[in-house]
Design an enzyme around this catalytic site. Structure first.
Site, short mmCIF file in Angstrom:
data_model
loop_
_atom_site.label_atom_id
_atom_site.label_comp_id
_atom_site.label_asym_id
_atom_site.label_seq_id
_atom_site.Cartn_x
_atom_site.Cartn_y
_atom_site.Cartn_z
N SER A 241 0.29 -1.64 -0.11
CA SER A 241 -0.38 -0.20 0.54
C SER A 241 0.66 1.38 0.11
CB SER A 241 -0.92 -0.10 0.73
OG SER A 241 -0.12 -0.09 2.51
N HIS A 271 -1.90 -8.79 1.90
CA HIS A 271 -1.65 -7.64 2.54
C HIS A 271 -2.77 -7.67 3.42
CE1 HIS A 271 -0.22 -3.75 3.44
NE2 HIS A 271 -0.29 -3.50 2.06
N HIS A 317 5.93 -12.91 7.74
CA HIS A 317 5.86 -11.33 7.09
C HIS A 317 7.42 -10.81 6.23
CE1 HIS A 317 6.17 -6.98 7.10
NE2 HIS A 317 5.49 -6.76 7.60
N ARG A 326 3.07 -5.11 17.07
CA ARG A 326 1.50 -3.89 16.63
C ARG A 326 0.79 -5.64 16.91
NH1 ARG A 326 1.28 -3.42 10.32
NH2 ARG A 326 2.78 -5.25 10.52
N ASP A 372 -2.36 -8.82 11.65
CA ASP A 372 -3.56 -8.95 11.22
C ASP A 372 -4.24 -10.24 12.37
OD1 ASP A 372 -3.50 -6.76 8.71
OD2 ASP A 372 -2.74 -8.07 8.38
N1 HAX Z 1 1.82 -20.06 5.69
C1 HAX Z 1 1.81 -20.27 4.58
N2 HAX Z 1 3.12 -20.53 3.92
C2 HAX Z 1 3.43 -19.65 4.49
C3 HAX Z 1 3.03 -18.46 5.30
C4 HAX Z 1 1.89 -18.89 6.16
N3 HAX Z 1 1.86 -17.68 6.68
N4 HAX Z 1 4.09 -17.39 5.28
C5 HAX Z 1 5.08 -17.72 4.11
N5 HAX Z 1 4.54 -19.03 3.50
C6 HAX Z 1 4.94 -19.50 2.89
C7 HAX Z 1 5.32 -18.65 1.54
O1 HAX Z 1 3.86 -18.83 0.91
C8 HAX Z 1 6.57 -19.54 0.26
O2 HAX Z 1 5.98 -20.39 -0.03
P1 HAX Z 1 6.41 -21.00 -1.46
O3 HAX Z 1 7.55 -20.94 -1.11
O4 HAX Z 1 5.58 -22.22 -1.76
O5 HAX Z 1 5.91 -19.53 -2.77
C9 HAX Z 1 7.03 -19.74 1.47
O6 HAX Z 1 6.30 -19.57 2.64
C10 HAX Z 1 8.50 -18.55 1.08
O7 HAX Z 1 7.69 -17.44 1.89
P2 HAX Z 1 8.17 -16.69 3.00
O8 HAX Z 1 9.84 -16.04 2.31
O9 HAX Z 1 8.04 -17.17 4.19
O10 HAX Z 1 7.27 -14.96 2.87
P3 HAX Z 1 6.90 -13.57 1.87
O11 HAX Z 1 8.08 -12.79 2.34
O12 HAX Z 1 7.23 -14.98 0.22
O13 HAX Z 1 5.83 -13.18 2.36
C11 HAX Z 1 4.15 -13.20 3.45
C12 HAX Z 1 5.04 -13.08 2.79
C13 HAX Z 1 3.73 -11.83 4.55
C14 HAX Z 1 2.33 -12.46 1.97
C15 HAX Z 1 3.83 -14.53 4.31
O14 HAX Z 1 4.36 -14.72 5.13
C16 HAX Z 1 2.37 -14.68 4.08
O15 HAX Z 1 1.40 -15.24 2.81
N6 HAX Z 1 1.32 -14.23 5.62
C17 HAX Z 1 -0.41 -15.37 5.27
C18 HAX Z 1 -0.87 -13.34 4.66
C19 HAX Z 1 -0.96 -12.46 6.55
O16 HAX Z 1 -0.66 -12.81 7.14
N7 HAX Z 1 -0.78 -11.59 5.12
C20 HAX Z 1 -0.11 -10.53 5.81
C21 HAX Z 1 1.34 -9.53 6.22
C22 HAX Z 1 1.49 -8.74 7.02
C23 HAX Z 1 0.63 -7.31 6.11
O17 HAX Z 1 1.22 -6.70 5.37
N8 HAX Z 1 -0.71 -6.74 6.84
O18 HAX Z 1 -1.38 -5.76 5.90
#
Ligand code: HAX
Length: 438
Positions: A241, A271, A317, A326, A372
């Protein structure tokens, strides 16, 4: 000109010059290298943005102009007898880099109150959407509809000198911040409360007034809103964002265009939408397993979620590598006001169970909860159960940080953003050529 606006201009003019000479002097100073892996990893860790309002440390969490969340809770002005900071004060801090007095915050409140009038066509535009439209879509469209009032767009058309860009941007930013809670509350009452709307209360602060217009007038809920709107406001510049606001704004799109685009990014489940997904996930868990799942039940459900190729929402994250402060701030609030709440206790049990399971996958870089993971349970405690709306609350708060940054972007004359992209073939050829030369 208000004292706040004058103070901003007094700071921005000299800083802009200082940055230009710093960049000139240290133009060749290397800050890092990036690799083939980085090209495929969503640019994580690559330093390519300037954001003054906050800075994120992977282990410590966010600092807003140098202050941690516990420090903000202690140092920012509060309503008389209040316990949580006033988010208007955080906006002041993010814009000027100095802590406001209570009087400074009151001055912002008075200014924003004078800007609350939302044009009638904004409501008509929202009303034209089916009632089933997701609240974030309504929100983004409502923001776009307000763009007709943009001072920046008009000033640009009239031929404004680039050194003055910050001024109409300031007007747009303040109008937007004043009107967002009104538009958001309108969407909430239209979608869930029979179109029965509640007028803004001139006596209330920004957060309490938002709670009031949503229909939640308990003092404790006011406190929650002040905390909520403070902690969600900013998370440095690279999150979707914030980055979107900066990117779209870098084309000199006005603050409405930039912020609406940002909200489309916040509406993604990785996000901001994660806050509604957390609640949906817990409700599905309860439906499948029962109202009071044990820690073993929770562990089984996390494993099932991973096996089904889904993410566990609220965990992980892109930058953080520890529990999000937070999350901790919200946990502290819950310990004070609702320690026995059933859903809150499920959130706390997930916090005990999830990290080791996520860590054991060997690929999730951060097994700890993010912002979140907790927010929905707090809202549900007060009967705010329309969880599809939660990301709009996040959006209203996020506006404080990204609008403060956009104001600085225009004051510093930051250029259009245009990173270089390459093709897979280009990467293959470049790697082969360099290796051949080695
Ligand atoms: N559950 C399952 N798998 C997860 C995970 C979770 N909570 N977090 C990361 N992973 C997976 C990824 O999908 C990725 O899988 P692939 O290799 O198969 O593609 C792998 O672990 C490596 O990911 P990462 O490097 O640890 O994490 P990223 O930086 O790529 O992504 C995210 C960060 C926040 C998007 C990720 O942790 C996620 O999808 N979390 C769940 C959704 C979430 O809570 N989002 C909110 C984040 C905070 C925010 O922005 N708030 O607004």
């Amino acid at each position: 000109m208000s004292q706040f606006k004058q103070k901003f201009n007094d700071k921005a003019q000299p800083l802009s010059g200082e940055i230009k000479s710093f960049v000139k002097e240290h133009a060749d100073f290397a800050l890092g290298v990036f690799t083939v892996e980085d090209v495929y990893a969503g640019m994580k860790g690559i330093i390519g943005l300037l954001t003054e309002t906050s800075l994120l440390d992977a282990n410590e969490g966010i600092r807003f102009r140098g202050y941690t969340i516990p420090e903000l809770r202690a140092k920012l002005p509060k309503v008389p007898g209040g316990t949580e900071p006033l988010p208007e004060g955080l906006f002041y801090l993010m814009v000027l880099g100095e802590l406001p007095t209570y009087e400074d915050v009151l001055a912002i409140q008075v200014d924003w109150k004078s800007r609350e009038e939302v044009p009638a066509h904004v409501y008509a535009t929202i009303d034209a959407l089916p009632i089933t439209t997701h609240p974030m879509t309504q929100f983004s469209i409502g923001i776009m509809a307000m763009q007709t009032d943009s001072h920046f767009a008009k000033a640009y058309r009239d031929g404004i000198n680039k050194k003055d860009y910050w001024d109409p941007t300031y007007e747009d930013v303040c109008n937007l911040l004043a009107r967002l809670p009104i538009v958001a509350a309108y969407i909430y009452r239209r979608t869930y409360k029979n179109n029965e709307h509640i007028a803004s209360d001139p006596k209330l602060d920004w957060a309490a007034n938002f709670a009031h217009m949503l229909g939640y007038d308990q003092n404790e809920f006011y406190k929650l809103m002040r905390l909520y709107l403070t902690i969600h406001a900013d998370h440095e510049g690279g999150n979707v964002s914030a980055h979107t606001t900066h990117l779209v704004g870098s084309a000199l799109s006005d603050p409405y265009l930039a912020f609406s685009a940002a909200m489309n990014g916040l509406a993604g489940p990785l996000h901001g939408l994660a806050n509604q997904e957390v609640v949906r996930w817990i409700f599905e868990l309860q439906e499948n397993i029962g109202k009071n799942p044990s820690k073993e039940d929770i562990a089984d459900y996390i494993n099932k979620t991973l096996k089904d190729g889904k993410v566990v929402p609220g965990y992980g994250h892109a930058v953080l590598r520890k529990t999000d402060p937070r999350f901790v701030a919200q946990q502290e609030f819950a310990k004070t006001y609702m320690p026995d709440d059933e859903l809150v206790n499920i959130v706390w049990n997930i916090y005990e169970v999830a990290p080791p399971i996520l860590e054991s996958t060997g690929k999730i870089k951060n097994p700890w909860p993010n912002v979140d993971a907790h927010s929905g349970a707090l809202l549900l405690h007060y009967g705010f159960n329309e969880y599809d709306f939660y990301t709009v609350l996040f959006g209203v708060s996020r506006a404080l940080g990204v609008m403060a940054s956009l104001l600085w972007d225009r004051a510093l004359g930051l250029p259009i953003e245009r990173p270089k992209s390459v093709t897979f073939e280009w990467l293959q050829k470049t790697v082969a050529a360099r290796k051949g030369n080695a």
